[in-house]
Design a protein around this motif. Sequence first.
Motif, PDB file in Angstrom:
ATOM      1  N   ALA A   1       0.856  -1.289  -0.108  1.00 34.14           N
ATOM      2  CA  ALA A   1       0.019   0.051   0.016  1.00 34.14           C
ATOM      3  C   ALA A   1       1.035   1.380   0.151  1.00 34.14           C
ATOM      4  O   ALA A   1       0.618   2.186  -0.877  1.00 34.14           O
ATOM      5  CB  ALA A   1      -0.928  -0.008   1.244  1.00 34.14           C
ATOM      6  N   LEU A   2       1.934   1.495   0.917  1.00 35.34           N
ATOM      7  CA  LEU A   2       2.558   2.429   1.009  1.00 35.34           C
ATOM      8  C   LEU A   2       3.678   2.532  -0.288  1.00 35.34           C
ATOM      9  O   LEU A   2       3.797   3.714  -0.815  1.00 35.34           O
ATOM     10  CB  LEU A   2       3.894   2.282   2.179  1.00 35.34           C
ATOM     11  CG  LEU A   2       4.590   3.578   2.183  1.00 35.34           C
ATOM     12  CD1 LEU A   2       3.870   4.832   2.621  1.00 35.34           C
ATOM     13  CD2 LEU A   2       5.579   3.221   3.522  1.00 35.34           C
ATOM     14  N   GLY A   3       4.051   1.699  -0.950  1.00 30.89           N
ATOM     15  CA  GLY A   3       4.778   1.491  -2.279  1.00 30.89           C
ATOM     16  C   GLY A   3       3.933   2.129  -3.283  1.00 30.89           C
ATOM     17  O   GLY A   3       4.254   3.076  -4.194  1.00 30.89           O
ATOM     18  N   SER A   4       2.591   1.526  -3.150  1.00 29.42           N
ATOM     19  CA  SER A   4       1.737   2.185  -4.366  1.00 29.42           C
ATOM     20  C   SER A   4       1.191   3.616  -4.006  1.00 29.42           C
ATOM     21  O   SER A   4       1.402   4.401  -5.283  1.00 29.42           O
ATOM     22  CB  SER A   4       0.590   1.396  -4.164  1.00 29.42           C
ATOM     23  OG  SER A   4       0.548  -0.019  -4.657  1.00 29.42           O
ATOM     24  N   LEU A   5       1.296   4.059  -2.904  1.00 31.33           N
ATOM     25  CA  LEU A   5       0.925   5.285  -2.711  1.00 31.33           C
ATOM     26  C   LEU A   5       2.253   6.243  -3.130  1.00 31.33           C
ATOM     27  O   LEU A   5       1.740   7.448  -3.953  1.00 31.33           O
ATOM     28  CB  LEU A   5       0.522   5.728  -1.124  1.00 31.33           C
ATOM     29  CG  LEU A   5       0.362   7.252  -0.713  1.00 31.33           C
ATOM     30  CD1 LEU A   5      -1.034   7.610  -1.149  1.00 31.33           C
ATOM     31  CD2 LEU A   5       0.544   7.235   0.789  1.00 31.33           C
ATOM     32  N   VAL A   6       3.304   5.886  -2.935  1.00 35.70           N
ATOM     33  CA  VAL A   6       4.589   6.589  -3.104  1.00 35.70           C
ATOM     34  C   VAL A   6       4.802   6.813  -4.703  1.00 35.70           C
ATOM     35  O   VAL A   6       4.983   7.576  -5.281  1.00 35.70           O
ATOM     36  CB  VAL A   6       5.768   6.204  -2.576  1.00 35.70           C
ATOM     37  CG1 VAL A   6       6.831   6.787  -2.912  1.00 35.70           C
ATOM     38  CG2 VAL A   6       5.746   6.408  -0.923  1.00 35.70           C
ATOM     39  N   ALA A   7       4.325   5.512  -5.242  1.00 30.60           N
ATOM     40  CA  ALA A   7       4.631   5.430  -6.701  1.00 30.60           C
ATOM     41  C   ALA A   7       3.590   6.179  -7.360  1.00 30.60           C
ATOM     42  O   ALA A   7       4.141   6.864  -8.649  1.00 30.60           O
ATOM     43  CB  ALA A   7       4.525   4.000  -7.153  1.00 30.60           C
TER      44      ALA A   7
END
Length: 187
Positions: free
Chosen positions: A178-184
Amino acid sequence: EKLVSKSGGKAVRALRDDMNDMAKYGLGNANVLESDIRDSLKRGVFSGYVGKKLEGIGKAYSVTDNAARWATWKHNQNMFRKVFPDFDDERIKQVAAEFTNDTFQNFNKVSPIIKSASRTGIMPQFVAFTAEFTRNIYNQAKYAGMMANGTFGKHFGINPSEANLSAMRSEGIKRLVALGSLVATAE
């Protein structure tokens, strides 16, 4: 719906108990925007007039901020019940509160140096927001990584061996994705 139904009294009491527990665990209102606006208005030429006009806006913001903080804390309690199934309710609330305070915006966590520099004009007025956002993202990534590795808990005085490691790792991976998707997507 539960607040206005026949069983509404129970829901109101439960919410009131949660609000008392939030205060007990240090989850009260501590948002950046409200504090910065309040302090800026105290110093300004139009502080009396403008302050009175914005008071309602500040209270409305506080309500939504506290509601989001409460919802996050309740979600974290549910998650920690799965990760630490042998913990009693009081310990779950405490760990969830500490976790929420580390991962949810809380102006009380901003360095006094940054607050002072922002208020005196050395740094931009809302730099505290950026500092707090950075702290939240850092802690989200750190804790998610610890969970994914099965090592989460030491920071909160918990031995990771007390955890359901499968639930912990699953939660960590979910949070990292979830965090990786948000940052990406923010790029």
